[in-house]
Scaffold this motif. Structure first.
Motif, PDB file in Angstrom:
ATOM      1  N   GLY A 114       0.821  -1.224   0.000  1.00 37.96           N
ATOM      2  CA  GLY A 114       0.000   0.000   0.000  1.00 37.96           C
ATOM      3  C   GLY A 114       0.850   1.268   0.000  1.00 37.96           C
ATOM      4  N   GLY A 115       1.978   1.246   0.725  1.00 40.72           N
ATOM      5  CA  GLY A 115       2.855   2.422   0.783  1.00 40.72           C
ATOM      6  C   GLY A 115       3.433   2.746  -0.588  1.00 40.72           C
ATOM      7  N   GLU A 116       3.806   1.721  -1.328  1.00 37.88           N
ATOM      8  CA  GLU A 116       4.343   1.932  -2.683  1.00 37.88           C
ATOM      9  C   GLU A 116       3.233   2.388  -3.625  1.00 37.88           C
ATOM     10  OE1 GLU A 116       7.706   1.815  -3.363  1.00 37.88           O
ATOM     11  OE2 GLU A 116       7.589   1.693  -1.190  1.00 37.88           O
ATOM     12  N   LEU A 117       2.043   1.857  -3.448  1.00 36.52           N
ATOM     13  CA  LEU A 117       0.920   2.260  -4.311  1.00 36.52           C
ATOM     14  C   LEU A 117       0.660   3.761  -4.200  1.00 36.52           C
ATOM     15  CD1 LEU A 117      -1.433   1.575  -6.227  1.00 36.52           C
ATOM     16  CD2 LEU A 117      -2.844   1.190  -4.193  1.00 36.52           C
ATOM     17  N   LYS A 118       0.756   4.288  -2.954  1.00 41.73           N
ATOM     18  CA  LYS A 118       0.511   5.735  -2.756  1.00 41.73           C
ATOM     19  C   LYS A 118       1.394   6.571  -3.668  1.00 41.73           C
ATOM     20  CE  LYS A 118      -0.896   5.584   2.052  1.00 41.73           C
ATOM     21  NZ  LYS A 118      -0.423   5.646   3.416  1.00 41.73           N
ATOM     22  N   LYS A 119       2.632   6.097  -3.914  1.00 40.05           N
ATOM     23  CA  LYS A 119       3.595   6.886  -4.700  1.00 40.05           C
ATOM     24  C   LYS A 119       3.195   7.001  -6.169  1.00 40.05           C
ATOM     25  CE  LYS A 119       7.421   5.320  -1.785  1.00 40.05           C
ATOM     26  NZ  LYS A 119       8.622   4.479  -1.744  1.00 40.05           N
ATOM     27  N   VAL A 120       2.421   6.032  -6.681  1.00 36.82           N
ATOM     28  CA  VAL A 120       2.095   6.045  -8.117  1.00 36.82           C
ATOM     29  C   VAL A 120       0.588   6.065  -8.383  1.00 36.82           C
ATOM     30  CG1 VAL A 120       4.239   4.912  -8.850  1.00 36.82           C
ATOM     31  CG2 VAL A 120       2.284   3.502  -8.220  1.00 36.82           C
ATOM     32  N   LEU A 121      -0.182   6.222  -7.307  1.00 38.63           N
ATOM     33  CA  LEU A 121      -1.638   6.147  -7.459  1.00 38.63           C
ATOM     34  C   LEU A 121      -2.172   7.128  -8.501  1.00 38.63           C
ATOM     35  CD1 LEU A 121      -4.084   4.626  -6.191  1.00 38.63           C
ATOM     36  CD2 LEU A 121      -4.420   6.636  -4.747  1.00 38.63           C
ATOM     37  N   GLY A 122      -1.579   8.318  -8.518  1.00 40.50           N
ATOM     38  CA  GLY A 122      -2.042   9.359  -9.439  1.00 40.50           C
ATOM     39  C   GLY A 122      -1.892   8.966 -10.899  1.00 40.50           C
ATOM     40  N   PHE A 123      -1.041   7.999 -11.186  1.00 40.54           N
ATOM     41  CA  PHE A 123      -0.803   7.576 -12.573  1.00 40.54           C
ATOM     42  C   PHE A 123      -1.678   6.392 -12.989  1.00 40.54           C
ATOM     43  CE2 PHE A 123       3.434   9.305 -11.345  1.00 40.54           C
ATOM     44  CZ  PHE A 123       3.467  10.349 -12.248  1.00 40.54           C
ATOM     45  N   CYS A 124      -2.340   5.759 -12.023  1.00 44.47           N
ATOM     46  CA  CYS A 124      -3.080   4.529 -12.331  1.00 44.47           C
ATOM     47  C   CYS A 124      -4.529   4.862 -12.691  1.00 44.47           C
ATOM     48  CB  CYS A 124      -3.104   3.590 -11.128  1.00 44.47           C
ATOM     49  SG  CYS A 124      -1.478   3.115 -10.581  1.00 44.47           S
ATOM     50  N   HIS A 125      -5.009   4.300 -13.764  1.00 45.39           N
ATOM     51  CA  HIS A 125      -6.422   4.461 -14.101  1.00 45.39           C
ATOM     52  C   HIS A 125      -7.247   3.306 -13.557  1.00 45.39           C
ATOM     53  CE1 HIS A 125      -4.361   6.996 -17.109  1.00 45.39           C
ATOM     54  NE2 HIS A 125      -5.403   7.773 -16.901  1.00 45.39           N
ATOM     55  N   LEU A 126      -6.618   2.152 -13.479  1.00 45.06           N
ATOM     56  CA  LEU A 126      -7.344   0.938 -13.092  1.00 45.06           C
ATOM     57  C   LEU A 126      -6.377   0.060 -12.291  1.00 45.06           C
ATOM     58  CD1 LEU A 126      -9.996  -0.612 -13.658  1.00 45.06           C
ATOM     59  CD2 LEU A 126      -8.979  -1.408 -15.803  1.00 45.06           C
ATOM     60  N   ILE A 127      -6.879  -0.554 -11.212  1.00 45.52           N
ATOM     61  CA  ILE A 127      -6.014  -1.407 -10.388  1.00 45.52           C
ATOM     62  C   ILE A 127      -6.616  -2.806 -10.290  1.00 45.52           C
ATOM     63  CG2 ILE A 127      -4.983  -1.746  -8.098  1.00 45.52           C
ATOM     64  CD1 ILE A 127      -5.108   1.335  -7.774  1.00 45.52           C
ATOM     65  N   ALA A 128      -5.829  -3.794 -10.693  1.00 47.35           N
ATOM     66  CA  ALA A 128      -6.222  -5.199 -10.523  1.00 47.35           C
ATOM     67  C   ALA A 128      -5.476  -5.704  -9.295  1.00 47.35           C
ATOM     68  CB  ALA A 128      -5.836  -6.012 -11.750  1.00 47.35           C
ATOM     69  N   MET A 129      -6.207  -5.884  -8.224  1.00 44.24           N
ATOM     70  CA  MET A 129      -5.590  -6.224  -6.941  1.00 44.24           C
ATOM     71  C   MET A 129      -5.791  -7.705  -6.629  1.00 44.24           C
ATOM     72  SD  MET A 129      -6.837  -4.916  -3.215  1.00 44.24           S
ATOM     73  CE  MET A 129      -6.085  -5.606  -1.740  1.00 44.24           C
ATOM     74  N   PHE A 149      -3.843  -1.956   1.784  1.00 42.89           N
ATOM     75  CA  PHE A 149      -3.713  -1.669   0.351  1.00 42.89           C
ATOM     76  C   PHE A 149      -5.058  -1.221  -0.225  1.00 42.89           C
ATOM     77  CE2 PHE A 149      -3.645  -2.548  -4.141  1.00 42.89           C
ATOM     78  CZ  PHE A 149      -2.346  -2.294  -4.540  1.00 42.89           C
ATOM     79  N   LEU A 150      -6.104  -1.942   0.119  1.00 47.68           N
ATOM     80  CA  LEU A 150      -7.423  -1.627  -0.450  1.00 47.68           C
ATOM     81  C   LEU A 150      -7.881  -0.227  -0.049  1.00 47.68           C
ATOM     82  CD1 LEU A 150      -9.786  -2.619  -2.162  1.00 47.68           C
ATOM     83  CD2 LEU A 150     -10.746  -3.709  -0.116  1.00 47.68           C
ATOM     84  N   LYS A 151      -7.524   0.193   1.176  1.00 49.67           N
ATOM     85  CA  LYS A 151      -7.897   1.549   1.622  1.00 49.67           C
ATOM     86  C   LYS A 151      -7.307   2.604   0.680  1.00 49.67           C
ATOM     87  CE  LYS A 151      -8.007   0.452   6.523  1.00 49.67           C
ATOM     88  NZ  LYS A 151      -7.193   0.507   7.742  1.00 49.67           N
ATOM     89  N   VAL A 152      -6.136   2.335   0.141  1.00 51.41           N
ATOM     90  CA  VAL A 152      -5.504   3.274  -0.800  1.00 51.41           C
ATOM     91  C   VAL A 152      -6.089   3.081  -2.202  1.00 51.41           C
ATOM     92  CG1 VAL A 152      -3.313   4.058  -1.790  1.00 51.41           C
ATOM     93  CG2 VAL A 152      -3.363   3.155   0.551  1.00 51.41           C
ATOM     94  N   ALA A 153      -6.178   1.823  -2.621  1.00 45.28           N
ATOM     95  CA  ALA A 153      -6.579   1.513  -4.004  1.00 45.28           C
ATOM     96  C   ALA A 153      -7.984   1.995  -4.316  1.00 45.28           C
ATOM     97  CB  ALA A 153      -6.482   0.007  -4.227  1.00 45.28           C
ATOM     98  N   ALA A 184     -14.752  -1.560   1.070  1.00 49.64           N
ATOM     99  CA  ALA A 184     -15.056  -1.118  -0.305  1.00 49.64           C
ATOM    100  C   ALA A 184     -16.054  -2.082  -0.943  1.00 49.64           C
ATOM    101  CB  ALA A 184     -13.759  -1.075  -1.115  1.00 49.64           C
ATOM    102  N   PRO A 185     -17.300  -2.062  -0.458  1.00 50.73           N
ATOM    103  CA  PRO A 185     -18.253  -3.105  -0.875  1.00 50.73           C
ATOM    104  C   PRO A 185     -18.615  -3.088  -2.357  1.00 50.73           C
ATOM    105  CG  PRO A 185     -19.318  -1.425   0.492  1.00 50.73           C
ATOM    106  CD  PRO A 185     -17.853  -1.158   0.549  1.00 50.73           C
ATOM    107  N   GLN A 186     -18.375  -1.989  -3.046  1.00 52.12           N
ATOM    108  CA  GLN A 186     -18.733  -1.952  -4.471  1.00 52.12           C
ATOM    109  C   GLN A 186     -17.649  -2.574  -5.364  1.00 52.12           C
ATOM    110  OE1 GLN A 186     -21.781  -1.298  -5.322  1.00 52.12           O
ATOM    111  NE2 GLN A 186     -22.121  -0.808  -3.172  1.00 52.12           N
TER     112      GLN A 186
END
Ligand code: SF4
Length: 237
Positions: A114-129, A149-153, A184-186
């Protein structure tokens, strides 16, 4: 866990154009950049040990441009692995260049960094977790890491994939479903069969198990689907 610190170079296993084989974008033409290495060790993994080579950013972009010309247009550039989030220093300039070229990016990740995701979140359009259940991977429980991780994603369009084999522990599965339902129930959840022979189509017994797990999941979540692996069925990359 070893992060790769270089902004200019990354170890890449392959860059290719193909159809997305899993999840809600199955069948979409995508351009895949596969990163070497992963810090997990799932029993069923067929990617972790693949060896690539160190490529400079300019060479990666040249390959992307050539593939777009030859096989595009691509609906997404899929950053996959291995584990692409081991390379966030490189992902930032790469994604900046992809944005300039108007690509949408799909991040395919094991869903624990999750910490690494925060660094690039702005560039991601879609996340397959991916959610890795210890009873299936043979590793340790990652429930808490997946939750963080899901809290960030969830700030981006995200879907979850859960690998299912006959070894799956229903209590562990239930705990993951409850976690998704509370945070994130949806989020769509795809149950992906781990096929022993690698053919992509579940054996009848596994199919029955998948249907039971779908019913259990649907008691808490509105969107739990059975997934297949299209690329294995079609025998493509
Ligand atoms: S998380 Fe993915 S790449 Fe890493 S070991 Fe597991 S299946 Fe392989």
């Amino acid at each position: 866990m070893k992060l790769f610190p270089s902004k200019d170079r990354a170890r890449i296993t392959e860059i290719f154009s193909s159809l997305q084989g899993e999840g809600p974008r199955m069948g979409e033409r995508q351009l895949f950049i596969r990163f070497e290495s992963c810090h997990l060790a799932c029993e069923y993994c067929d990617e972790r040990m693949k060896r690539g080579r160190e490529l400079p950013l300019a060479e990666v972009l040249r390959a992307v441009d050539a593939l777009e010309k030859m096989s595009g247009p691509h609906a997404h550039v899929s950053l996959t692995g291995g584990e692409p989030l081991l390379y966030t220093a490189f992902l930032k300039p790469l994604c900046r260049e992809l944005q300039k070229r108007k690509y949408r990016t799909l991040l395919e990740t094991n869903g624990v960094l999750g910490g690494e995701l925060k660094k690039v979140l702005g560039f991601c359009h879609l996340i397959a977790m991916d959610m890795k259940l210890a009873s299936v991977t043979g590793g340790k429980s990652l429930l808490n890491e997946h939750a963080e991780f899901l809290k960030v994603a969830v700030k981006k369009e995200t879907y979850v994939k859960i690998a299912v084999s006959p070894k799956i522990d229903r209590a562990e599965y239930g705990a993951h479903i409850r976690m998704v339902a509370s945070l994130a129930p949806q989020t769509p959840v795809f149950l992906q069969p781990v096929s022993e022979r690698g053919e992509g189509i579940p054996a009848p017994k596994l199919l029955k198990l998948l249907e039971q797990l779908q019913r259990i999941g649907r008691e808490r979540l509105p969107d739990v689907r059975l997934g297949i692996q299209l690329h294995k069925v079609l025998k493509i990359r």
